[in-house]
Design a protein around this motif. Structure first.
Motif, mmCIF file in Angstrom:
data_model
loop_
_atom_site.group_PDB
_atom_site.id
_atom_site.type_symbol
_atom_site.label_atom_id
_atom_site.label_comp_id
_atom_site.label_asym_id
_atom_site.label_seq_id
_atom_site.Cartn_x
_atom_site.Cartn_y
_atom_site.Cartn_z
ATOM 1 N N LEU A 165 0.830 -1.203 0.000
ATOM 2 C CA LEU A 165 0.000 0.000 0.000
ATOM 3 C C LEU A 165 0.865 1.254 0.000
ATOM 4 O O LEU A 165 1.793 1.381 0.798
ATOM 5 N N LYS A 166 0.516 2.177 -0.870
ATOM 6 C CA LYS A 166 1.230 3.453 -0.949
ATOM 7 C C LYS A 166 0.691 4.438 0.084
ATOM 8 O O LYS A 166 1.356 5.388 0.472
ATOM 9 N N MET A 167 -0.557 4.190 0.535
ATOM 10 C CA MET A 167 -1.231 5.076 1.487
ATOM 11 C C MET A 167 -2.178 4.256 2.354
ATOM 12 O O MET A 167 -2.555 3.141 1.979
ATOM 13 N N PRO A 168 -2.595 4.769 3.518
ATOM 14 C CA PRO A 168 -3.537 4.022 4.368
ATOM 15 C C PRO A 168 -4.921 3.963 3.724
ATOM 16 O O PRO A 168 -5.333 4.895 3.036
ATOM 17 N N LEU A 169 -5.647 2.856 3.960
ATOM 18 C CA LEU A 169 -7.005 2.689 3.433
ATOM 19 C C LEU A 169 -7.976 2.417 4.572
ATOM 20 O O LEU A 169 -7.642 1.731 5.535
ATOM 21 N N LYS A 170 -9.198 2.958 4.435
ATOM 22 C CA LYS A 170 -10.248 2.752 5.429
ATOM 23 C C LYS A 170 -11.067 1.503 5.087
ATOM 24 O O LYS A 170 -11.111 1.069 3.940
ATOM 25 N N LYS A 171 -11.726 0.958 6.080
ATOM 26 C CA LYS A 171 -12.579 -0.221 5.911
ATOM 27 C C LYS A 171 -13.610 0.025 4.804
ATOM 28 O O LYS A 171 -14.217 1.089 4.728
ATOM 29 N N ASN A 172 -13.791 -0.977 3.928
ATOM 30 C CA ASN A 172 -14.738 -0.954 2.801
ATOM 31 C C ASN A 172 -14.353 0.022 1.691
ATOM 32 O O ASN A 172 -15.153 0.286 0.787
ATOM 33 N N GLN A 173 -13.131 0.543 1.716
ATOM 34 C CA GLN A 173 -12.679 1.443 0.655
ATOM 35 C C GLN A 173 -12.291 0.623 -0.572
ATOM 36 O O GLN A 173 -11.658 -0.430 -0.467
ATOM 37 N N ILE A 174 -12.687 1.114 -1.756
ATOM 38 C CA ILE A 174 -12.344 0.434 -3.008
ATOM 39 C C ILE A 174 -10.837 0.506 -3.221
ATOM 40 O O ILE A 174 -10.228 1.568 -3.069
ATOM 41 N N ILE A 175 -10.236 -0.621 -3.576
ATOM 42 C CA ILE A 175 -8.793 -0.652 -3.847
ATOM 43 C C ILE A 175 -8.564 -0.203 -5.284
ATOM 44 O O ILE A 175 -9.120 -0.774 -6.222
ATOM 45 N N ARG A 176 -7.738 0.821 -5.449
ATOM 46 C CA ARG A 176 -7.439 1.357 -6.775
ATOM 47 C C ARG A 176 -5.938 1.291 -7.032
ATOM 48 O O ARG A 176 -5.136 1.195 -6.098
ATOM 49 N N GLU A 177 -5.561 1.363 -8.298
ATOM 50 C CA GLU A 177 -4.153 1.260 -8.687
ATOM 51 C C GLU A 177 -3.305 2.335 -8.020
ATOM 52 O O GLU A 177 -2.162 2.090 -7.626
ATOM 53 N N ARG A 178 -3.864 3.530 -7.861
ATOM 54 C CA ARG A 178 -3.096 4.633 -7.261
ATOM 55 C C ARG A 178 -2.801 4.411 -5.777
ATOM 56 O O ARG A 178 -1.955 5.087 -5.204
ATOM 57 N N HIS A 179 -3.517 3.464 -5.137
ATOM 58 C CA HIS A 179 -3.279 3.164 -3.719
ATOM 59 C C HIS A 179 -2.083 2.236 -3.524
ATOM 60 O O HIS A 179 -1.619 2.063 -2.398
ATOM 61 N N LEU A 180 -1.616 1.617 -4.609
ATOM 62 C CA LEU A 180 -0.592 0.578 -4.505
ATOM 63 C C LEU A 180 0.744 1.027 -5.079
ATOM 64 O O LEU A 180 0.795 1.785 -6.053
ATOM 65 N N VAL A 181 1.806 0.534 -4.440
ATOM 66 C CA VAL A 181 3.153 0.781 -4.965
ATOM 67 C C VAL A 181 3.289 -0.021 -6.249
ATOM 68 O O VAL A 181 2.895 -1.191 -6.316
ATOM 69 N N LYS A 182 3.837 0.594 -7.271
ATOM 70 C CA LYS A 182 3.944 -0.073 -8.570
ATOM 71 C C LYS A 182 4.871 -1.273 -8.504
ATOM 72 O O LYS A 182 5.930 -1.222 -7.877
ATOM 73 N N ASN A 183 4.454 -2.330 -9.168
ATOM 74 C CA ASN A 183 5.318 -3.504 -9.324
ATOM 75 C C ASN A 183 6.164 -3.299 -10.578
ATOM 76 O O ASN A 183 5.825 -3.766 -11.664
ATOM 77 N N TRP A 184 7.265 -2.563 -10.419
ATOM 78 C CA TRP A 184 8.099 -2.262 -11.580
ATOM 79 C C TRP A 184 8.673 -3.543 -12.176
ATOM 80 O O TRP A 184 9.100 -4.435 -11.456
ATOM 81 N N THR A 185 8.672 -3.614 -13.497
ATOM 82 C CA THR A 185 9.297 -4.761 -14.171
ATOM 83 C C THR A 185 10.803 -4.717 -13.952
ATOM 84 O O THR A 185 11.447 -5.740 -13.702
ATOM 85 N N ILE A 186 11.344 -3.509 -14.043
ATOM 86 C CA ILE A 186 12.779 -3.294 -13.787
ATOM 87 C C ILE A 186 12.921 -2.153 -12.792
ATOM 88 O O ILE A 186 12.298 -1.099 -12.948
ATOM 89 N N GLN A 187 13.733 -2.365 -11.754
ATOM 90 C CA GLN A 187 13.952 -1.355 -10.717
ATOM 91 C C GLN A 187 15.177 -0.497 -11.053
ATOM 92 O O GLN A 187 16.118 -0.959 -11.716
ATOM 93 N N GLU A 188 15.159 0.739 -10.579
ATOM 94 C CA GLU A 188 16.300 1.645 -10.764
ATOM 95 C C GLU A 188 17.560 1.043 -10.131
ATOM 96 O O GLU A 188 17.535 0.547 -9.005
ATOM 97 N N GLY A 189 18.682 1.060 -10.887
ATOM 98 C CA GLY A 189 19.953 0.517 -10.397
ATOM 99 C C GLY A 189 20.114 -0.975 -10.631
ATOM 100 O O GLY A 189 21.164 -1.552 -10.319
#
Length: 244
Positions: A165-189
């Motif tokens: 999670l990129k940010m805290p979520l409240k009970k019954n809140q819809i999970i959206r892509e912007r709430h999650l840390v991206k699963n990068w295919t390739i990481q920096e470095g």
């Protein structure tokens, strides 16, 4: 002579009466057949309107006499508003007719609105969750929600479980892509393999990603052999390609 003349007049009058009767009978049969045909078409139209969730308040004008159809009858919504229906007879005596229904538009809009309000089963969080929490199966559940507030939601838990999670979520809140840390295919470095496939010659050298990127994105990588930065497409979690 007078007797013959009287007989002739009598026969002529009788023939006229018979002709009138035959004409009247033919007209009544034709009218009855047209009435029965209209009723059949009216029933087919009523079924068509019900199937399309349009309030059925339609009757064919009694003055309208549609031709008899010896085969199947198809109905088409001519202009998308059910105000004009195309009646098609597919029998031996093929014919088609544009029939005005005069149905009110607000009835149709009401039905469309009802369909839109059915909602979708999307994933929400079961309880309050903190930032940087890694989502587990027991943290989420599906709920039917009508007012989604956009198309950014998840229908499949495989895209959620294990994500941070990129940010805290409240009970019954819809999970959206912007709430999650991206699963990068390739990481920096990260160390990557730079593929140069040109003129049927495949050359591979080691490189380092200068930033994080997803599959299919353009990325700048450092060529360890030359020390130069080049642009390449992300192929997978280990490889980038100069040519797409």
């Amino acid at each position: 002579m007078r007797l013959i003349k009287r007989k002739f007049i009598f026969l002529e009058t009788k023939m006229r009466s018979i002709i009138k009767f035959i004409f009247l009978l033919s007209f009544l049969l034709s009218f009855s057949e047209a009435k029965m045909n209209n009723k059949k078409i009216e029933e087919i139209i009523s079924e068509y309107l019900i199937e399309n969730k349009v309030n059925n308040s339609f009757h064919i004008n009694k003055k309208l006499r549609l031709p008899t159809c010896e085969g199947n009858i198809n109905i088409e919504n001519r202009f998308g508003d059910f105000k004009t229906l195309l009646i098609k007879c597919n029998g031996n005596n093929k014919w088609s007719y544009n029939l005005r229904t005069n149905l009110k538009i607000d009835r149709i809009k009401k039905n469309k609105k009802t369909n839109l309000n059915k909602g979708k089963n999307v994933y929400v969080v079961k309880l309050d969750l903190k930032r940087r929490h890694i989502l587990r199966k027991e943290d989420i559940e599906k709920k039917n929600i009508r007012n989604l507030g956009g198309n950014n939601f998840f229908l499949n838990d495989l895209s959620i479980i294990g994500r941070e999670l990129k940010m805290p979520l409240k009970k019954n809140q819809i999970i959206r892509e912007r709430h999650l840390v991206k699963n990068w295919t390739i990481q920096e470095g990260q160390k990557v393999i730079i593929e140069n496939n040109r003129n049927k010659i495949n050359i591979m050298v080691d490189g380092i990603a200068t930033k994080s990127a997803m599959a299919g994105e353009y990325l700048e990588v450092l060529n360890k052999s030359t020390g130069k930065t080049i642009k390449a497409w992300v192929i997978n979690s280990k490889k980038v390609s100069i040519f797409r």
